[in-house]
Design an enzyme around this catalytic site. Structure first.
Site, PDB file in Angstrom:
ATOM      1  N   HIS A  12       0.961  -1.038  -0.128  1.00  0.00           N
ATOM      2  CA  HIS A  12      -0.009  -0.173   0.032  1.00  0.00           C
ATOM      3  C   HIS A  12       0.995   1.532   0.451  1.00  0.00           C
ATOM      4  O   HIS A  12       1.362   1.656   1.069  1.00  0.00           O
ATOM      5  CB  HIS A  12      -0.789  -0.356   1.020  1.00  0.00           C
ATOM      6  CG  HIS A  12      -1.803  -1.121   0.821  1.00  0.00           C
ATOM      7  ND1 HIS A  12      -1.362  -2.144   1.873  1.00  0.00           N
ATOM      8  CD2 HIS A  12      -2.978  -1.464   0.962  1.00  0.00           C
ATOM      9  CE1 HIS A  12      -2.781  -3.621   1.373  1.00  0.00           C
ATOM     10  NE2 HIS A  12      -3.352  -2.515   1.649  1.00  0.00           N
TER      11      HIS A  12
ATOM     12  N   HIS B 160      -1.817  -0.807   7.514  1.00  0.00           N
ATOM     13  CA  HIS B 160      -1.740  -0.513   5.799  1.00  0.00           C
ATOM     14  C   HIS B 160      -0.756  -0.235   5.387  1.00  0.00           C
ATOM     15  O   HIS B 160       0.079  -0.474   4.197  1.00  0.00           O
ATOM     16  CB  HIS B 160      -2.885  -1.176   5.006  1.00  0.00           C
ATOM     17  CG  HIS B 160      -3.106   0.368   5.100  1.00  0.00           C
ATOM     18  ND1 HIS B 160      -4.994   0.789   6.301  1.00  0.00           N
ATOM     19  CD2 HIS B 160      -3.353   1.733   4.603  1.00  0.00           C
ATOM     20  CE1 HIS B 160      -5.243   2.218   5.692  1.00  0.00           C
ATOM     21  NE2 HIS B 160      -4.580   2.671   4.955  1.00  0.00           N
TER      22      HIS B 160
ATOM     23  N   GLY C 181      -3.195  -3.001  12.081  1.00  0.00           N
ATOM     24  CA  GLY C 181      -3.835  -3.918  10.556  1.00  0.00           C
ATOM     25  C   GLY C 181      -5.379  -3.548  10.758  1.00  0.00           C
ATOM     26  O   GLY C 181      -6.122  -3.194   9.156  1.00  0.00           O
ATOM     27  N   PRO C 182      -6.110  -4.531  11.473  1.00  0.00           N
ATOM     28  CA  PRO C 182      -7.796  -4.582  12.596  1.00  0.00           C
ATOM     29  C   PRO C 182      -7.717  -2.806  12.248  1.00  0.00           C
ATOM     30  O   PRO C 182      -7.341  -2.416  13.140  1.00  0.00           O
ATOM     31  CB  PRO C 182      -7.363  -5.398  12.665  1.00  0.00           C
ATOM     32  CG  PRO C 182      -6.412  -6.293  13.278  1.00  0.00           C
ATOM     33  CD  PRO C 182      -5.901  -5.309  12.335  1.00  0.00           C
TER      34      PRO C 182
ATOM     35  N   ASP D  36      -9.174   7.326   7.761  1.00  0.00           N
ATOM     36  CA  ASP D  36     -10.354   7.664   7.525  1.00  0.00           C
ATOM     37  C   ASP D  36     -10.935   6.087   7.279  1.00  0.00           C
ATOM     38  O   ASP D  36     -11.958   5.721   8.710  1.00  0.00           O
ATOM     39  CB  ASP D  36     -11.181   7.925   5.733  1.00  0.00           C
ATOM     40  CG  ASP D  36     -11.065   9.130   5.829  1.00  0.00           C
ATOM     41  OD1 ASP D  36     -11.109  10.464   6.699  1.00  0.00           O
ATOM     42  OD2 ASP D  36     -10.264   9.396   4.390  1.00  0.00           O
TER      43      ASP D  36
ATOM     44  N   HIS E  16      -3.599   3.224  -3.760  1.00  0.00           N
ATOM     45  CA  HIS E  16      -4.576   3.184  -2.437  1.00  0.00           C
ATOM     46  C   HIS E  16      -3.046   1.050  -1.958  1.00  0.00           C
ATOM     47  O   HIS E  16      -2.493   1.005  -0.818  1.00  0.00           O
ATOM     48  CB  HIS E  16      -5.336   2.042  -2.198  1.00  0.00           C
ATOM     49  CG  HIS E  16      -5.786   2.085  -0.548  1.00  0.00           C
ATOM     50  ND1 HIS E  16      -5.873   2.563   0.913  1.00  0.00           N
ATOM     51  CD2 HIS E  16      -6.288   0.439  -0.331  1.00  0.00           C
ATOM     52  CE1 HIS E  16      -5.639   1.828   1.772  1.00  0.00           C
ATOM     53  NE2 HIS E  16      -6.079   0.082   0.954  1.00  0.00           N
TER      54      HIS E  16
ATOM     55  N   SER F 286     -21.039  -7.300  39.417  1.00  0.00           N
ATOM     56  CA  SER F 286     -21.330  -8.754  38.640  1.00  0.00           C
ATOM     57  C   SER F 286     -20.211  -9.176  38.151  1.00  0.00           C
ATOM     58  O   SER F 286     -20.408 -10.423  38.287  1.00  0.00           O
ATOM     59  CB  SER F 286     -22.431  -8.077  37.203  1.00  0.00           C
ATOM     60  OG  SER F 286     -23.268  -7.398  37.840  1.00  0.00           O
TER      61      SER F 286
ATOM     62  N   GLU G  20     -17.199  -2.585  25.816  1.00  0.00           N
ATOM     63  CA  GLU G  20     -16.372  -3.644  25.448  1.00  0.00           C
ATOM     64  C   GLU G  20     -15.073  -3.691  24.370  1.00  0.00           C
ATOM     65  O   GLU G  20     -13.818  -4.274  25.031  1.00  0.00           O
ATOM     66  CB  GLU G  20     -17.585  -5.089  25.213  1.00  0.00           C
ATOM     67  CG  GLU G  20     -17.858  -5.343  26.648  1.00  0.00           C
ATOM     68  CD  GLU G  20     -19.304  -4.649  26.343  1.00  0.00           C
ATOM     69  OE1 GLU G  20     -20.549  -4.874  26.943  1.00  0.00           O
ATOM     70  OE2 GLU G  20     -19.380  -3.931  25.575  1.00  0.00           O
TER      71      GLU G  20
ATOM     72  N   PHE H 135     -20.361 -11.681  25.800  1.00  0.00           N
ATOM     73  CA  PHE H 135     -20.279 -10.238  25.211  1.00  0.00           C
ATOM     74  C   PHE H 135     -18.331 -11.023  24.629  1.00  0.00           C
ATOM     75  O   PHE H 135     -17.725  -9.625  24.269  1.00  0.00           O
ATOM     76  CB  PHE H 135     -20.047  -9.106  26.472  1.00  0.00           C
ATOM     77  CG  PHE H 135     -21.720  -9.063  26.916  1.00  0.00           C
ATOM     78  CD1 PHE H 135     -22.139 -10.095  25.807  1.00  0.00           C
ATOM     79  CD2 PHE H 135     -21.988  -7.839  27.867  1.00  0.00           C
ATOM     80  CE1 PHE H 135     -23.842  -9.508  26.246  1.00  0.00           C
ATOM     81  CE2 PHE H 135     -22.975  -7.873  28.336  1.00  0.00           C
ATOM     82  CZ  PHE H 135     -24.310  -8.665  27.191  1.00  0.00           C
TER      83      PHE H 135
ATOM     84  N   HIS I 126     -27.480 -13.694  26.649  1.00  0.00           N
ATOM     85  CA  HIS I 126     -27.299 -13.372  27.522  1.00  0.00           C
ATOM     86  C   HIS I 126     -25.933 -14.907  28.109  1.00  0.00           C
ATOM     87  O   HIS I 126     -24.543 -15.028  29.120  1.00  0.00           O
ATOM     88  CB  HIS I 126     -27.225 -12.729  28.893  1.00  0.00           C
ATOM     89  CG  HIS I 126     -27.416 -11.787  28.992  1.00  0.00           C
ATOM     90  ND1 HIS I 126     -28.019 -10.894  27.895  1.00  0.00           N
ATOM     91  CD2 HIS I 126     -26.707  -9.892  29.286  1.00  0.00           C
ATOM     92  CE1 HIS I 126     -28.050  -9.603  27.809  1.00  0.00           C
ATOM     93  NE2 HIS I 126     -27.347  -9.086  28.723  1.00  0.00           N
TER      94      HIS I 126
ATOM     95  N   ARG J 209     -22.113 -17.523  37.905  1.00  0.00           N
ATOM     96  CA  ARG J 209     -22.248 -16.475  38.477  1.00  0.00           C
ATOM     97  C   ARG J 209     -23.628 -17.779  39.285  1.00  0.00           C
ATOM     98  O   ARG J 209     -23.567 -16.982  41.000  1.00  0.00           O
ATOM     99  CB  ARG J 209     -24.413 -16.364  37.809  1.00  0.00           C
ATOM    100  CG  ARG J 209     -25.082 -15.619  39.084  1.00  0.00           C
ATOM    101  CD  ARG J 209     -26.220 -15.130  38.006  1.00  0.00           C
ATOM    102  NE  ARG J 209     -26.758 -14.055  38.231  1.00  0.00           N
ATOM    103  CZ  ARG J 209     -28.586 -14.252  38.241  1.00  0.00           C
ATOM    104  NH1 ARG J 209     -28.932 -15.590  37.823  1.00  0.00           N
ATOM    105  NH2 ARG J 209     -28.852 -13.362  38.904  1.00  0.00           N
TER     106      ARG J 209
END
Length: 670
Positions: A33, A73, A122-123, A160, A265, A385, A412, A438, A474, A521
């Site tokens: 790139h 990139h 990268g991500p 962006d 790009h 919790s 999260e 989650f 959940h 729990r």
């Protein structure tokens, strides 16, 4: 020549060196790139030439500025800069072999592969979010040890795409709320994505977005060195807010026929366009050739950083905070931790408490947080919790960074990335909590924890249908399997308070692997007393699976369970023994650690008799403990909303179901 003109002349050559090395490396690799490094080269030249503080000869200097290429990139910008600065592991051969097997110059920057890479990116969105954790760590460390030892910035180049990713808003919001004034994000405002103009998919006003989140915002010409310098100076002078500098850039700047288009790009420019670019930039040098005068300009940046480091080293040696500062940066004191946990486990074995493992985790944290000097807890709005806050911890808040507990809000994904940043910065051992269901919100950042070998701890409670009435949204059923599938991640599902303490000891002793603690729990009995050997200094959880109850003579059957189902397996074993069968009971709190044991140990634990596995989750991932002919009692679909006891009956996760499965297995084996 005036200093201003000299800076400008130097910075033009410094920037063009980045461009030339980028186009040569991408062309040679026939992959990469070039657009972002070419567009951001002017910003990079000014940032490094006038501001950034680092020393390539001591790449882990704690008070260095952090530079994060969130638009990963554009990795050739990082490699070109690090080569020009003189990092000893980034010679020209590395650039000539960009994106090739066995070289440090991977397609995206990878932490640990080369010096000067602060985090894997990268991500898109991960870099800017991880950088928030680094900037937070700087403020927290400064609050503890003072500005004489901790006084640096975190600079981010974000595109962006980084800002479109949803996690970026979580991180931007948190940074603005906390007032992380040492965080400076420079936006590569080139209005181009892979598909074309950003107008295809967004019309957001990024300046208003950041301003609404509590950031200082500036907009500049990203190819005007003086405008760049003035904006960075202004950003550094704001001691209340993080800063966004929207640098309007031309993607592929310097390529006369392709600049400003998506063509630059993610593809090589081609030989003809490279020749035209060299002429356009007045860069008459052969591929991978940089004049000594340009090297000299970049090496001056390194020399300035080295001088700053040496001055800092003198301050450290004279500081009354030195011992505490160095202790926070060091690997965990595993002996002190082991001693403290041994004393604690001895008390647990005496008291044999019946508690949910989330409560057992809270109890263990009381020991950990008073033994280790640099733990930092937190939760994604589930403190009560997840039970992640221990006595004596107090909150980090805007302008008050001396605390050791973070309120991440309902973010999260950002929580996981920020914890990566805290750990990468150094000086802190972060852990953070949410519900196991989650984990999917955290997963991309958790994957980077594993990929980077960063020992972050994820406290994930409400680990099964045992959470009851909140229902299938959940109730995690596939999450354990998906997390166990992630290379380099330790997944613990402890059965009682003792195993929970041991899991915490292992997780906090790790230096290269992140951990998940999947916690119940519902209350669970203390089962370790079933073992003949209950020496509290032993840690059988460290072997991943172990025999909780052995038979006299050859086994007829082995029951293997994790977490809350070990209690059920024990009840089933008692029923089967009443029928005259010799049944061994195995607890398997960590599959990954069990896989690391030698073959003889694994064979002793698993035995040669038929086996039944038991877990309130799907069977996938049990291949290391069960053969295809063995039986499994667990979930085959999603849960339901009802009290926990009813759900276990409804889905057939009971001692009676285990007995039935065992009898069927034994009948088929005859």
């Amino acid at each position: 020549m005036t200093q201003a003109k000299l800076n400008l002349a130097n910075e033009t050559l410094m920037a063009n060196a980045i461009r030339a090395l980028t186009i040569d490396a991408v062309q040679t690799a026939n992959s990469g790139h070039p657009g972002a490094p070419m567009g951001l080269a002017d910003v990079a030249a000014v940032l490094f030439n006038r501001f950034i503080k680092l020393d390539p000869s001591q790449d882990t200097w704690p008070d260095r500025d952090r530079f994060v290429m969130s638009a990963g990139h554009g990795s050739m910008l990082v490699y070109a800069v690090n080569h020009l600065l003189g990092y000893d592991d980034m010679d020209m051969d590395q650039l000539r072999n960009f994106r090739q097997l066995g070289y440090r110059t991977a397609g995206h920057p990878e932490y640990g592969h080369a010096k000067g890479i602060e985090t894997t990116t990268g991500p898109l969105g991960q870099g800017i979010s991880t950088a928030v954790g680094m900037a937070l760590a700087e403020r927290m460390a400064a609050a503890r040890y003072g500005s004489e030892l901790v006084d640096h910035y975190t600079y981010v180049f974000a595109g962006d795409g980084c800002l479109m990713e949803g996690m970026s808003q979580e991180a931007i919001d948190l940074a603005g709320h906390l007032g992380l004034s040492r965080l400076i994000v420079i936006r590569d405002d080139n209005a181009i994505t892979i598909d074309g103009d950003t107008g295809l998919s967004t019309s957001i006003d990024q300046a208003q977005r950041f301003a609404a989140s509590g950031w200082q915002v500036q907009a500049i010409d990203g190819h005007d060195p003086e405008a760049i310098a003035e904006a960075i100076t202004k950003a550094r002078s704001d001691d209340q807010r993080p800063s966004l500098i929207a640098a309007k850039t031309l993607i592929g700047r310097g390529a006369p026929n392709k600049q400003g288009s998506k063509a630059t790009h993610g593809a090589p420019l081609g030989e003809e366009e490279i020749a035209a670019t060299r002429e356009n930039l007045d860069w008459p040098h052969a591929p991978f050739v940089v004049p000594q005068s340009v090297y000299d300009a970049w090496h001056a940046v390194a020399a300035r950083g080295q001088a700053a480091r040496l001055a800092w080293q003198t301050r450290l040696e004279q500081s009354d905070q030195r011992m505490a500062f160095e202790a926070a940066l060091a690997d965990p004191d595993t002996q002190s931790l082991a001693d403290a946990m041994t004393r604690y486990k001895a008390q647990l074995l005496t008291d044999a408490p019946k508690v949910a493992t989330r409560n057992a985790s809270e109890m263990a944290l009381e020991i950990l947080n008073t033994t280790l000097p640099n733990t930092v807890g937190g939760s994604a709005d589930l403190t009560g919790s997840n039970n992640t806050r221990s006595t004596g911890q107090f909150s980090v808040s805007p302008g008050a960074f001396a605390g050791d507990y973070l309120h991440y809000g309902i973010r999260e994904h950002a929580m996981a990335a920020v914890m990566n940043g805290l750990a990468l910065h150094g000086g802190f051992r972060p852990y953070g909590g949410t519900f196991l269901a989650f984990a999917d919100y955290c997963r991309p950042a958790m994957r980077l924890s594993a990929l980077m070998q960063v020992p972050v701890v994820y406290v994930m409670t409400h680990d099964s249908i045992g959470l009851g009435e909140d229902g299938p949204t959940h109730q995690p059923v596939e999450h354990l399997a998906s997390l166990r599938a992630m290379p380099g991640l330790l997944v613990f599902r402890p059965a009682d308070a003792v195993e929970t303490a041991e899991a915490w000891q292992i997780a906090m002793s790790e230096t290269r692997r992140p951990s998940v603690l999947a916690l119940s729990r519902q209350g669970l009995p203390c089962l370790r007393g079933l073992m003949g050997d209950c020496e509290p200094s032993n840690n059988p959880t460290a072997r991943g699976a172990y025999v909780l109850q052995e038979t006299e003579g050859p086994r007829d059957l082995t029951l293997i369970a994790t977490g809350s189902e070990v209690e059920i397996a024990h009840a089933a074993a008692e029923q089967l023994r009443a029928k005259g069968l010799k049944v061994a009971l195995v607890s398997a709190p960590c599959f990954e650690l069990f896989e690391q044991q030698d073959a003889d140990y694994r064979a002793r634990v698993l035995g040669h008799a038929p086996r039944v596995g038991l877990e309130a989750a799907i069977r996938q991932g049990w291949g290391g403990l069960l053969d295809s002919r063995d039986a499994f009692v667990g979930m085959t679909g999603f849960g339901a909303s009802a009290p926990a006891a009813q759900l276990y009956q409804h889905f057939g996760i009971t001692a009676e179901a285990v007995v039935e499965a065992a009898q069927g297995l034994l009948a088929g084996a005859r």
